[in-house]
Design an enzyme around this catalytic site. Structure first.
Site, PDB file in Angstrom:
ATOM      1  N   SER A  32       0.821  -1.222   0.000  1.00  0.00           N
ATOM      2  CA  SER A  32       0.000   0.000   0.000  1.00  0.00           C
ATOM      3  C   SER A  32       0.850   1.265   0.000  1.00  0.00           C
ATOM      4  O   SER A  32       0.314   2.373   0.023  1.00  0.00           O
ATOM      5  CB  SER A  32      -0.935  -0.001   1.221  1.00  0.00           C
ATOM      6  OG  SER A  32      -0.183  -0.146   2.410  1.00  0.00           O
ATOM      7  N   ASN A 119      -2.248  -2.081  13.267  1.00  0.00           N
ATOM      8  CA  ASN A 119      -3.704  -1.905  13.233  1.00  0.00           C
ATOM      9  C   ASN A 119      -4.153  -0.641  13.960  1.00  0.00           C
ATOM     10  O   ASN A 119      -4.987   0.108  13.454  1.00  0.00           O
ATOM     11  CB  ASN A 119      -4.406  -3.137  13.814  1.00  0.00           C
ATOM     12  CG  ASN A 119      -4.104  -4.396  13.014  1.00  0.00           C
ATOM     13  OD1 ASN A 119      -3.521  -4.303  11.924  1.00  0.00           O
ATOM     14  ND2 ASN A 119      -4.468  -5.552  13.526  1.00  0.00           N
ATOM     15  N   THR A 164     -40.369  25.541 -10.679  1.00  0.00           N
ATOM     16  CA  THR A 164     -40.630  24.212 -10.120  1.00  0.00           C
ATOM     17  C   THR A 164     -40.914  23.345 -11.335  1.00  0.00           C
ATOM     18  O   THR A 164     -41.487  23.824 -12.327  1.00  0.00           O
ATOM     19  CB  THR A 164     -41.849  24.187  -9.167  1.00  0.00           C
ATOM     20  OG1 THR A 164     -43.022  24.488  -9.918  1.00  0.00           O
ATOM     21  CG2 THR A 164     -41.710  25.203  -8.038  1.00  0.00           C
ATOM     22  N   HIS A 165     -40.498  22.088 -11.289  1.00  0.00           N
ATOM     23  CA  HIS A 165     -40.610  21.191 -12.447  1.00  0.00           C
ATOM     24  C   HIS A 165     -39.916  21.794 -13.669  1.00  0.00           C
ATOM     25  O   HIS A 165     -40.261  21.472 -14.807  1.00  0.00           O
ATOM     26  CB  HIS A 165     -42.077  20.904 -12.800  1.00  0.00           C
ATOM     27  CG  HIS A 165     -42.925  20.521 -11.623  1.00  0.00           C
ATOM     28  ND1 HIS A 165     -43.138  19.231 -11.245  1.00  0.00           N
ATOM     29  CD2 HIS A 165     -43.577  21.300 -10.717  1.00  0.00           C
ATOM     30  CE1 HIS A 165     -43.914  19.203 -10.158  1.00  0.00           C
ATOM     31  NE2 HIS A 165     -44.182  20.452  -9.816  1.00  0.00           N
ATOM     32  N   SER A 286     -14.960  24.372 -28.883  1.00  0.00           N
ATOM     33  CA  SER A 286     -15.111  23.087 -29.548  1.00  0.00           C
ATOM     34  C   SER A 286     -14.023  22.972 -30.613  1.00  0.00           C
ATOM     35  O   SER A 286     -13.662  23.954 -31.254  1.00  0.00           O
ATOM     36  CB  SER A 286     -16.490  23.020 -30.218  1.00  0.00           C
ATOM     37  OG  SER A 286     -16.469  22.109 -31.300  1.00  0.00           O
ATOM     38  N   LYS A 292     -18.734  27.623 -30.565  1.00  0.00           N
ATOM     39  CA  LYS A 292     -19.097  27.093 -29.262  1.00  0.00           C
ATOM     40  C   LYS A 292     -18.324  27.698 -28.098  1.00  0.00           C
ATOM     41  O   LYS A 292     -17.155  28.011 -28.202  1.00  0.00           O
ATOM     42  CB  LYS A 292     -18.864  25.566 -29.226  1.00  0.00           C
ATOM     43  CG  LYS A 292     -19.844  24.748 -30.034  1.00  0.00           C
ATOM     44  CD  LYS A 292     -21.315  24.911 -29.624  1.00  0.00           C
ATOM     45  CE  LYS A 292     -21.611  24.370 -28.249  1.00  0.00           C
ATOM     46  NZ  LYS A 292     -21.508  22.885 -28.218  1.00  0.00           N
ATOM     47  N   GLU A 299     -19.663  21.457 -15.790  1.00  0.00           N
ATOM     48  CA  GLU A 299     -20.002  20.068 -16.113  1.00  0.00           C
ATOM     49  C   GLU A 299     -19.131  19.091 -15.338  1.00  0.00           C
ATOM     50  O   GLU A 299     -19.584  18.036 -14.900  1.00  0.00           O
ATOM     51  CB  GLU A 299     -19.875  19.838 -17.614  1.00  0.00           C
ATOM     52  CG  GLU A 299     -20.967  20.563 -18.412  1.00  0.00           C
ATOM     53  CD  GLU A 299     -20.647  20.627 -19.893  1.00  0.00           C
ATOM     54  OE1 GLU A 299     -20.417  19.575 -20.511  1.00  0.00           O
ATOM     55  OE2 GLU A 299     -20.611  21.742 -20.446  1.00  0.00           O
ATOM     56  N   GLN A 331      -7.573  -2.028   4.055  1.00  0.00           N
ATOM     57  CA  GLN A 331      -6.551  -1.216   3.392  1.00  0.00           C
ATOM     58  C   GLN A 331      -7.138  -0.466   2.193  1.00  0.00           C
ATOM     59  O   GLN A 331      -6.614   0.554   1.774  1.00  0.00           O
ATOM     60  CB  GLN A 331      -5.404  -2.132   2.944  1.00  0.00           C
ATOM     61  CG  GLN A 331      -4.291  -1.445   2.208  1.00  0.00           C
ATOM     62  CD  GLN A 331      -3.064  -2.327   2.111  1.00  0.00           C
ATOM     63  OE1 GLN A 331      -2.370  -2.514   3.094  1.00  0.00           O
ATOM     64  NE2 GLN A 331      -2.804  -2.875   0.937  1.00  0.00           N
TER      65      GLN A 331
END
Ligand code: ARG
Length: 467
Positions: A32, A119, A164-165, A286, A292, A299, A331
């Protein structure tokens, strides 16, 4: 017995009982150090405190403790000065530290693991690391909140359509939108602080599983490390990872909030909405379409949320079937937590930067807030004031909306006589009630979008940021 008559494995901390060598591919699989190297500093701190604990327990003399702790500090310097110092073919960060310690102080270094196991050592280092990381994240969430307050003040009296919605609903202040996310992040800070409290308990002194056999004063070791308390059950202490699950789960919530905020802004800066302009600093183009301008920063904030949720699932699934106490499965906790912390940390930075690079097109947002019958509820409320029961008023306004749709007019574009054909109680004062200003002003109960309330909340937000 001296070292000459004890055969020791050079490669591992546990070679004595073995005659065969580990398979090379298994050794790689088991290793590790590639990632738990990040616990180096925390594990040094834990080791210094343990050495002091051993002194109190009479295992190390004060001189021995001084040279062990001195060497552990030297190790930090050596690593800082030369990255190559960290290059060693070892199983994990704990083996690294013990190996390097023995290089520095010889056989004395072999005493430092007395009364301790990897441990309780790893659980301690991990908690120390996570405690610092939690503090850093709290600071970064605060920075995002500051950026939201600045953005609210930049457009102090601007209006946007509320949804809303994802259908236009009622106008709200832009500052109200900003402060909605401020509230979410405020709760995230509370959650981080609360999780930190449970993380800040010291497992060291639990040894492998049964507890340490040496009279170590755990309370004073804990105090030295800044822990608020010591674990009360050794089996639990070496094998619980609630603190890691909780950390990742709180981070998941932070990511939900960042992602929703990103999604709102992605919509708002589309041509369809056109409310928000992102500066070039946080946009991309783009390779094919020359026109663009894409909101990649936002995002990625949205996308990285999924990655953090994945780590949460991974930790829960990893823990659910483990018998007490420690199992090597655990681990796997490190990479999940490290990547979570890294992801959330960079996302918080980018969110702050993106907010600083966002501007509201006040005129456009206001224009849209004035179209689509966002004042229909206000008309119903107006009728309620004329003693018409709300349900009746709602129905009448619905019919007026239908009439408006047929004529291609907003409610405030209908004449009084046109409105009176549906509701005779309507008079000239209706236009005042239908204005955006009146709509905002009327939402004056605590938590509403009236300019006075939002102003108060903005002040309260600034106070929180100062404290
Ligand atoms: N690298 C291990 C981990 O992260 C350290 C603890 C190892 N303990 C053990 N008994 N093998 O969990």
């Amino acid at each position: 017995m001296t070292d000459q008559n004890i055969r020791e494995s050079k490669d591992q901390l546990w070679g004595g009982r073995f005659t065969g060598k580990p398979d090379e591919r298994f050794a790689e699989f088991n290793r590790s150090f590639g990632f738990d190297i990040r616990l180096f500093e925390a594990d040094i701190r834990g080791s210094i405190a343990h050495a002091n604990g051993l002194t109190g327990a009479g295992v190390l003399s004060s001189e021995e403790a001084a040279s062990v702790t001195g060497a552990l500090r030297t190790m930090l310097e050596l690593a800082g000065n030369d990255p190559a110092y960290m290059l060693l073919d070892v199983e994990d960060v704990h083996s690294f530290i013990e190996t390097r310690l023995i290089e520095l102080v010889g056989d004395l270094g072999k005493k430092v693991h007395t009364g301790r196991s990897r441990n309780d050592q790893v659980a301690t280092a991990f908690r120390l690391w996570m405690r610092d990381e939690t503090d850093a994240l709290i600071g970064k969430v605060r920075n995002v909140q500051s950026a939201l307050v600045v953005l609210a003040e930049k457009h102090r009296s601007a209006v946007i359509p509320g949804y809303t919605h994802l259908q236009r609903a009622q106008p709200v202040l832009w500052a109200h939108w900003c402060l909605a996310y401020f509230e979410m992040f405020e709760r995230d800070i509370e959650r981080l602080a609360d999780a930190r409290r449970r993380t800040n308990v010291m497992p060291l002194g639990s040894a492998a599983l049964a507890g340490t056999a040496y009279p170590i004063d755990r309370e004073s070791v804990a105090q030295e490390l800044g822990f608020e308390g010591v674990s009360r059950n050794s089996l639990d202490a070496v094998s619980d990872r609630d603190f890691a699950v909780e950390f990742v789960s709180v981070c998941s919530m932070v990511m939900v909030h960042l992602s929703r905020m990103a999604e709102d802004l992605i919509l708002y800066c589309s041509q369809e909405f056109g409310f928000v302009k992102l500066s070039d600093a946080v946009s991309t183009g783009s390779s094919l379409m020359p026109q663009k301008k894409n909101p990649d920063a936002l995002e990625l904030l949205r996308g990285k949320a999924g990655r953090v949720f994945g780590h949460q699932m991974a930790l829960l699934a990893m823990m659910k079937g483990l018998p007490l106490a420690y199992n090597k499965d655990m681990q796997e906790d490190k990479e999940a937590v490290f990547d979570t912390a890294d992801s959330v940390s960079i996302c918080l930075d980018v969110a702050e930067i993106t907010l600083n690079n966002s501007t509201l097109n006040e005129q456009k947002a206001r224009e849209v807030a004035g179209k689509g019958y966002l004042n229909a509820t206000e008309l119903a409320d107006y009728l309620v004031k004329k003693n018409i029961p709300f349900r009746t008023a709602h129905d009448a306004v619905g019919r007026l909306v239908l009439a408006g749709l047929e004529k291609g007019k907003e409610l405030n574009e209908l004449s009084v006589s046109e409105m009176q054909t549906v509701v005779p109680e309507i008079s000239e004062d209706v236009y005042e009630a239908l204005s955006i200003e009146s709509s905002l002003r009327s939402k004056s109960a605590i938590g509403g979008t009236s300019p006075v309330r939002v102003g108060e909340e903005l002040e309260a937000a600034k106070k929180k940021l100062e404290s």
